[in-house]
Motif scaffolding. Structure first.
Motif, PDB file in Angstrom:
ATOM      1  N   MET A  92     115.954  16.164  38.320  1.00 37.99           N
ATOM      2  CA  MET A  92     116.906  15.666  39.305  1.00 37.99           C
ATOM      3  C   MET A  92     116.170  14.878  40.374  1.00 37.99           C
ATOM      4  O   MET A  92     115.153  15.328  40.906  1.00 37.99           O
ATOM      5  CB  MET A  92     117.697  16.817  39.932  1.00 37.99           C
ATOM      6  CG  MET A  92     118.511  17.616  38.916  1.00 37.99           C
ATOM      7  SD  MET A  92     119.602  16.601  37.877  1.00 37.99           S
ATOM      8  CE  MET A  92     120.840  16.092  39.080  1.00 37.99           C
ATOM      9  N   ILE A 132     118.403  10.215  36.768  1.00 36.44           N
ATOM     10  CA  ILE A 132     117.984  11.537  36.291  1.00 36.44           C
ATOM     11  C   ILE A 132     116.958  11.357  35.172  1.00 36.44           C
ATOM     12  O   ILE A 132     117.084  10.467  34.335  1.00 36.44           O
ATOM     13  CB  ILE A 132     119.208  12.334  35.784  1.00 36.44           C
ATOM     14  CG1 ILE A 132     120.195  12.570  36.925  1.00 36.44           C
ATOM     15  CG2 ILE A 132     118.771  13.660  35.170  1.00 36.44           C
ATOM     16  CD1 ILE A 132     121.510  13.169  36.473  1.00 36.44           C
ATOM     17  N   SER A 171     116.787  22.626  36.428  1.00 39.14           N
ATOM     18  CA  SER A 171     117.476  21.847  37.469  1.00 39.14           C
ATOM     19  C   SER A 171     118.679  22.624  38.007  1.00 39.14           C
ATOM     20  O   SER A 171     119.815  22.184  37.888  1.00 39.14           O
ATOM     21  CB  SER A 171     117.908  20.482  36.916  1.00 39.14           C
ATOM     22  OG  SER A 171     118.622  20.623  35.700  1.00 39.14           O
ATOM     23  N   ARG A 210     121.321  18.959  35.393  1.00 41.54           N
ATOM     24  CA  ARG A 210     121.137  17.664  34.715  1.00 41.54           C
ATOM     25  C   ARG A 210     122.096  17.524  33.531  1.00 41.54           C
ATOM     26  O   ARG A 210     122.579  16.428  33.245  1.00 41.54           O
ATOM     27  CB  ARG A 210     119.683  17.551  34.229  1.00 41.54           C
ATOM     28  CG  ARG A 210     119.433  16.434  33.223  1.00 41.54           C
ATOM     29  CD  ARG A 210     117.957  16.407  32.815  1.00 41.54           C
ATOM     30  NE  ARG A 210     117.731  15.494  31.697  1.00 41.54           N
ATOM     31  CZ  ARG A 210     117.673  15.870  30.429  1.00 41.54           C
ATOM     32  NH1 ARG A 210     117.808  17.152  30.099  1.00 41.54           N
ATOM     33  NH2 ARG A 210     117.456  14.983  29.473  1.00 41.54           N
ATOM     34  N   GLY A 238     125.881  15.475  35.880  1.00 37.35           N
ATOM     35  CA  GLY A 238     124.722  14.807  35.312  1.00 37.35           C
ATOM     36  C   GLY A 238     125.126  13.997  34.103  1.00 37.35           C
ATOM     37  O   GLY A 238     126.015  13.146  34.161  1.00 37.35           O
TER      38      GLY A 238
END
Length: 530
Positions: free
Chosen positions: A106, A148, A204, A239, A244
């Motif tokens: 991240m 990302i 993450s 993520r 994400g």
């Protein structure tokens, strides 16, 4: 995929051919954001000393000019793969000046979408296409999501295994069709149990508040860890959550993994189907391209999946056409977060576990997927991404609820035989040791990467951004403190020089008008004339 017995593997063992599962090729693609030493995303161009991001096979960029991507060739021995990845890092650090590579998936140090420079690939038609595609991603999803970083694990089944499986199963398909069917079976099984990667290796669980500068409305769904950090208390891999790569824009997209023809057809349909929201963006506005087209997907790569069947595309060849022409060559597992405690983002034990898991997915029965399966797999992945360490968390399996830990142990138990075979000629039993480590992590969620990361932040009183920066600085010191290998240095310098020459040659050639090039690309009448 919850049975521990595999008829396919049992027959290999009965014929004393189980050794054929060993020696599959492993390659790694690793993304990292270039940042300044005060933690801010880089605004500088991709270093010229690293070559052309368009044509260098080992060092390129992903979405952003600042998002470097390091690519190893595939090796049978994972130690060679990781050594090569180490060497690329070592070389890159010789040319970063005062910058470092962010060690977390991240991003930090982002001040809204406009702070993220979109990758540039020069003036050739294919370079323009890559850049405009990224502009389209910006207009569709925002730039922040595209910053990302992660690791893609590429794996090809040993070539010698396919003819044996083909014969022992008396398949009526030719070998190429049988091989592709086998890979799609692997893919379907991984989609069923891929949540396990997020649970074990997700790193993450927390995000910098700056991640939401361009999407502040999303902050309300998170708890505040500290003044600069948001999180879910039991998250594993945000993520891979719906903030994400699990984009809501693609929530209704149904790509069919039941066969190669079904996959190519459904993906091609998405690339050819107009989408009203994207039509509103426009394609060419005031003489400038905003996106390649206004369809559901601009190109195949826009579809975000935890695993992809892959074939190496030739010059200007669409990925779906490469698959249709030559079948599946390998799979790309895409759900792995960067390990912030490891300078290259992945260690040997994790890589060996992934190899064994992918082989287990290949060797187990893999029935076709239904619409209900698609919904279930998606639900399980999001549950684990957001709440995977929650005590008593249950997932959906065969229309029933099952505790995550029970299902995880089923999967790990089914891997024992594969690990034993992979370890036959190695007294250290590295695959079995890697499996044992993951069994211990399932028993104790506090040992997961996500839990250890949050515990470190609590113990040190550091926000996520500070932890990420300090760890990144330590990794940089590690690489800068070692003299690079002269052989690798020459190899990477030669690759850089050759890639710059190749890009220049592309740009100096006579080229079609870009509109015509794009039309020919999508009608797939491309030639080498970029």
């Amino acid at each position: 995929m919850n049975n521990t017995h595999s008829a396919r593997l049992a027959q290999l063992i009965a014929n004393n051919q189980q050794h054929l599962i060993c020696g599959g090729l492993k390659g790694i693609e690793k993304e990292s954001l270039r940042i300044s030493k005060d933690g801010i995303i880089s605004k500088t161009p991709h270093p010229k000393a690293l070559g052309s991001a368009l044509t260098n096979p080992n060092i390129t960029t992903d979405y952003s000019e600042a998002l470097i991507e390091l690519i190893t060739p595939p090796f049978a021995d994972i130690k060679e793969t990781l050594s090569y990845l180490q060497a690329i890092h070592q070389h890159v650090y010789q040319h970063l000046d005062d910058e470092i590579l962010l060690c977390t998936s991240m991003p930090c140090g982002i001040k809204g979408d406009e702070s993220i420079p979109i990758a540039e690939y020069g003036t050739s038609n294919i370079g323009k296409m890559k850049h405009i595609y990224r502009h389209g991603l910006w207009h569709r999803y925002g730039r922040t999501m595209q910053a990302i970083a992660g690791i893609h694990f590429n794996f090809s089944v040993p070539e010698a295994l396919w003819p044996v499986l083909h014969q022992q199963e008396n398949s009526s398909n030719n070998l190429e069709q049988f091989t592709s069917d086998g890979y799609f079976g692997l893919v379907r099984n991984f989609q069923r149990i891929g949540w396990l990667i997020l649970y074990l290796f997700g790193a993450s669980p927390a995000i910098c508040k700056s991640f939401f500068n361009s999407r502040p409305q999303l902050m309300a769904q998170f708890e505040e860890f500290d003044q600069g950090t948001l999180y879910h208390p039991y998250a594993t891999s945000l993520r891979m959550s719906d903030i994400g790569y699990k984009s809501k824009n693609q929530a209704n997209l149904r790509i069919n993994y039941n066969s190669l023809p079904d996959y190519v057809s459904s993906l091609s349909q998405a690339i050819a189907t107009p989408f009203p929201d994207y039509e509103k963006i426009g394609v060419v506005v005031d003489g400038e391209y905003r996106q390649l087209n206004s369809n559901v997907l601009q190109i195949e790569n826009e579809f975000y999946s935890i695993i992809r069947p892959k074939q190496i595309a030739q010059s200007c060849e669409k990925p779906t056409l490469a698959l249709k022409r030559r079948g599946v060559r390998y799979v790309e597992m895409r759900s792995l977060d960067l390990d912030l405690l490891n300078p290259i983002g992945i260690d040997e034990g994790k890589a060996r576990f992934i190899e064994a898991l992918l082989l287990t997915c290949l060797l187990q029965d893999s029935p076709p997927m239904t619409e209900a399966d698609f919904q279930t797999n998606n639900h399980n992945q999001l549950q684990v991404a957001n709440h995977g360490r929650k005590p008593g968390l249950e997932l959906e399996q065969n229309d029933k609820k099952i505790p995550l830990q029970d299902w995880a142990h089923e999967i790990l138990d089914s891997m024992n035989e594969v690990c034993d075979i992979l370890d036959k000629d190695d007294g250290d039993k590295p695959h079995s040791k890697a499996l044992l480590t993951q069994q211990q992590i399932v028993q104790n969620p506090d040992l997961t990467a996500s839990a250890r990361m949050l515990a470190c932040m609590r113990q040190t009183g550091q926000p996520f951004s500070r932890l990420a920066l300090i760890q990144s600085m330590e990794h940089a010191a590690c690489f800068n403190g070692h003299k690079p290998d002269e052989t690798f240095t020459k190899q990477f310098n030669d690759l850089a020089e050759n890639s710059l020459a190749k890009q220049a040659a592309l740009e100096n050639k006579s080229q079609l008008p870009f509109d015509q090039f794009l039309k020919q690309y999508f009608s797939q009448q491309c030639t080498d004339d970029y």
